[in-house]
Design an enzyme around this catalytic site. Sequence first.
Site, short mmCIF file in Angstrom:
data_model
loop_
_atom_site.label_atom_id
_atom_site.label_comp_id
_atom_site.label_asym_id
_atom_site.label_seq_id
_atom_site.Cartn_x
_atom_site.Cartn_y
_atom_site.Cartn_z
N ASP A 389 0.87 -1.17 0.00
CA ASP A 389 0.00 0.00 0.00
C ASP A 389 0.91 1.23 0.00
O ASP A 389 2.05 1.16 0.42
CB ASP A 389 -0.86 -0.05 1.26
CG ASP A 389 -1.59 1.25 1.48
OD1 ASP A 389 -2.20 1.74 0.52
OD2 ASP A 389 -1.52 1.78 2.61
N ASP A 588 -1.62 -0.68 5.83
CA ASP A 588 -2.13 -0.10 7.06
C ASP A 588 -3.23 -1.01 7.58
O ASP A 588 -4.14 -1.37 6.84
CB ASP A 588 -2.66 1.29 6.66
CG ASP A 588 -3.35 1.99 7.79
OD1 ASP A 588 -3.83 1.31 8.70
OD2 ASP A 588 -3.41 3.22 7.72
N ASP A 592 -6.51 -1.16 5.08
CA ASP A 592 -6.29 -2.27 4.16
C ASP A 592 -6.67 -3.61 4.75
O ASP A 592 -6.22 -4.65 4.29
CB ASP A 592 -4.82 -2.30 3.72
CG ASP A 592 -4.41 -1.03 3.00
OD1 ASP A 592 -5.18 -0.61 2.13
OD2 ASP A 592 -3.36 -0.48 3.33
#
Lengths: 710, 247
Positions: A389, A588, A592
Amino acid sequence: MSNRPTGFCDHCGLPLGYGRHQGEREGEAGQFCCYGCFIGWQAARGGGDDVVAAAFLIRLGLGAFLAMNIMLFSLLLYSEALDGIDGWLKPYFHGLLWVLATPVLVILGGPFFKEAFEAARRARLVSSILVVIGTSAAYTYSAIVTLEGGDRVYFDAVAIVLVLFTLGRYLEADGRARAARSLRPMMEAERLEVRCVEDGLEIFRPLADIETGMLVRIEPGERIGVDGVVREGVSQAEESSITGEPWPLPKNPGASVLAGSINGDGTLLVETSVAGLASRWIAICRDVRAALSRPTRAQKLAEMVAGAFIPLVIALAAGTIWVGWQNGAGEAALMSGLAVLVVACPCALGLATPLATSVAIARLAEAGILVRSGVVLETLANIRIMALDKTGTLTAGRCKCRDVIVDNVDPDNALERAASLATTSEHPLSKAICRAAHDQDIDILPISNVEIVPGMGVRGVMDGDVMLLGSDRWLEREGIRISDKLRAKALVAAEKGQMVSMIAWQGVARSLLTFDDARHPDAETLISTLERDGIQAIILTGDGALQTERFCRLIGATEWSAELMPEDKRDKLAHLASGGRPLAMVGDGANDALALTTASVGIAVGGATELTRETADVVLPPVGITALPELLRIARLARQTIRTNLLWAFGYNSIALVLAMIGILQPVVAAALMAGSSLFVVVNTITRLGPNHRSSGNSKPLIYHQNAAS
Amino acid sequence: MGFFLVAMLAGFAGSFHCVGMCGGFACGLAQSRSGSRVDVLIHSLLYNLGRLTTYAFIGALAGAFGAVLVSADPLVAHAQHDGTHPMGMILAGEIGLAQRALSIVAGLLMLLMALDLLGLRRHIPTSWARLGGETVARIFHTLLISKRPSAAIALGVANGFLPCPLVLAFAAAAAATGTVTSAILIMIAFGLGTFPAMLFMGAVGVLMTPAVRIWGVRLSGAFVFIIGLVTLARGIIPGLLHGMHMA
């Protein structure tokens, strides 16, 4: 003679002389005239006051005493000494050996018999059964020979095999304890007692009795047991096992300290901010313990193989004896059979995997990295794709509001409205807006009817106006009119790699906010490390395509996918994993969560919050991706260690087995080899994976002094 | 018999050092058992019995090692085979080549240990000591605090295995004899020599100042030095001192 050490031995009081030893135990240094004194001194200062260990050691010592006597008499009996003695004496000697060997079989063989019997009741075969069969057969045979007045008894082999086996088990256990020493504070975290200061008195209290607002004194070098705020004292603390921060941090009055960190060289008085068992450290320790208790695939396999191995070995031993007996080898065949049973004991096999896994998990925990189970570690060593991410993972997560570009409104007004909306959201961009407003002394106004649209933005009502704060795509979808000027400015910002957000009210986009998202300092290193290790890195983000591309080029990433909703990320991962390739997702834990649970291994950044611990397989400490290369390295190291351990355990056992079957290996030597095999596994694991010297005292004071000087 | 006597004397003199060192264990043994004097004496006896057994066992291992080397000597094997004295045996005097080599190595080792005891040489490197020190320390501590009589035996057994220069010196001497029986007897003689001081170490510990104790160590070093010289000489000068050869 000039450099002869002066002074006296701390243990026996003799002058030191050239045989001087220097040693340390729990921070207390000493010097000794010889090795024996060093050990004696350590022993006197204790540590192992474990009743179980004592009972075990006493049994072992007693067994060794008897076994050594048996061996001495046997040697005298069968060597030159008694050659001249008439045969009539021999049966009496045999009887004596029998009398001495029986307690050895009971006290040293007992635990093996018990283990084998209990396993058999549950219809399982364990390696102890091999020792049991071997020694009891040799014992029974020797007893019969004694009764019949035969020529040769084998009580010495029985006794020595049992002693060596027991000793091997002990050394192995001790090696394991040493290998997993870094786990010890985590195993015993809840049992920690802290020095409470009440009315000027120091009272030791268990963590369970610690409540918020109590005063706790922390001595230099101690592990800090509570989360709290420093009230008195100046020191430093190493918080690596909680935050992953490798350097000691200064702790002055007002600074917060974390349970689980190690105090530096000052005494601190700390006021607790949470109850003793509510600290993050305790939660981390519980997680690590849970991880250690979950068996890995390799471990299950090794146990299965070991299970199949045992009947095979029994058959081989029986075959060896039968063939030997047929060929007239007589009693020598019995000894070969015993040697087969002893040498094939798959102890090292059972040890190979769990030990390496535990040590690896312990070592990672020491660096603040929490791994949910050994299986995760196994999978990590095999991953070929790593999805990352962007925001909060590859960026530092603390971005800065750079410009407020307005379209016919007052910039302060725009920022005021944006900040008022932003306070309702936890998004990194919202936080940046609030910080900017705070810096410019702009007040926050009340908002009603707040609605947070994940991955999009925030909507709310102020003074009757519906306001939207979020991405331009979302604003468009909501029917907001965006002027060409703002569009152009947004494009320019995106090309610079900046992130943008727009605020709209009364149906029109009024202002464009641009943000600098600081790259995580280790983002580039991480991407190149992954590339070097042959791991494909893919960046998945909800950000716009243009700034993503720009960002990826900056850190050297070649693959990315932008403008993804949480569900899109999940689908993307599912697609990537469709080739059956194991895949890790780094993100995170909060935003996520969905993607993390989809990947083979979900790695959460940003520390262990309640939520990430639920969804992620691995939790990185707050330093984030800095810890990632170490995680991958240890995972691969663990795999490598397990492989060498298994190779050794199998190879060594097989060769020794063949030697035993053809009668080259004596049972006593076989037992010594077996103990050596387990020890190899322990030593191999410690040397490859064991705690490095970073935490072993020498380097720490150095760092403290440097800090103090600077 | 002279050889055994010297071994015993060396053990006796050396045991004053043991009072400081190994005796620490035995003292602890006496202190941790708050029973009657008879109890303490029984515990001390058991402790020393354990120690003696370990010494005898070490002697047996050393003797067996020596015996294997000696019997592997082609000349000895030959002589044993046809019952004659070949040229080599005559050249070597009473003993075979292998045993001569063994005597030389053992003699040198003993001289080194003697220098050690005399305080003239630095022994076991500290790095070695670190290797197993903690494990050993824990074993001793655990056994020391246990109050059972069997713990006293176990403590003695473990104590006997501590790498003490005296024990190493006599193990070398034992190996040099080339026979299991004499090897065991040498170690038993040495072990018996340490008995008096170790049995009554409470009193010895009080009476003996460190200065006296260090002279005990030096004296035992001198004995080891003598035995080392004799052993070395037996290897170098054929036929010498065969009266001391105990086979």
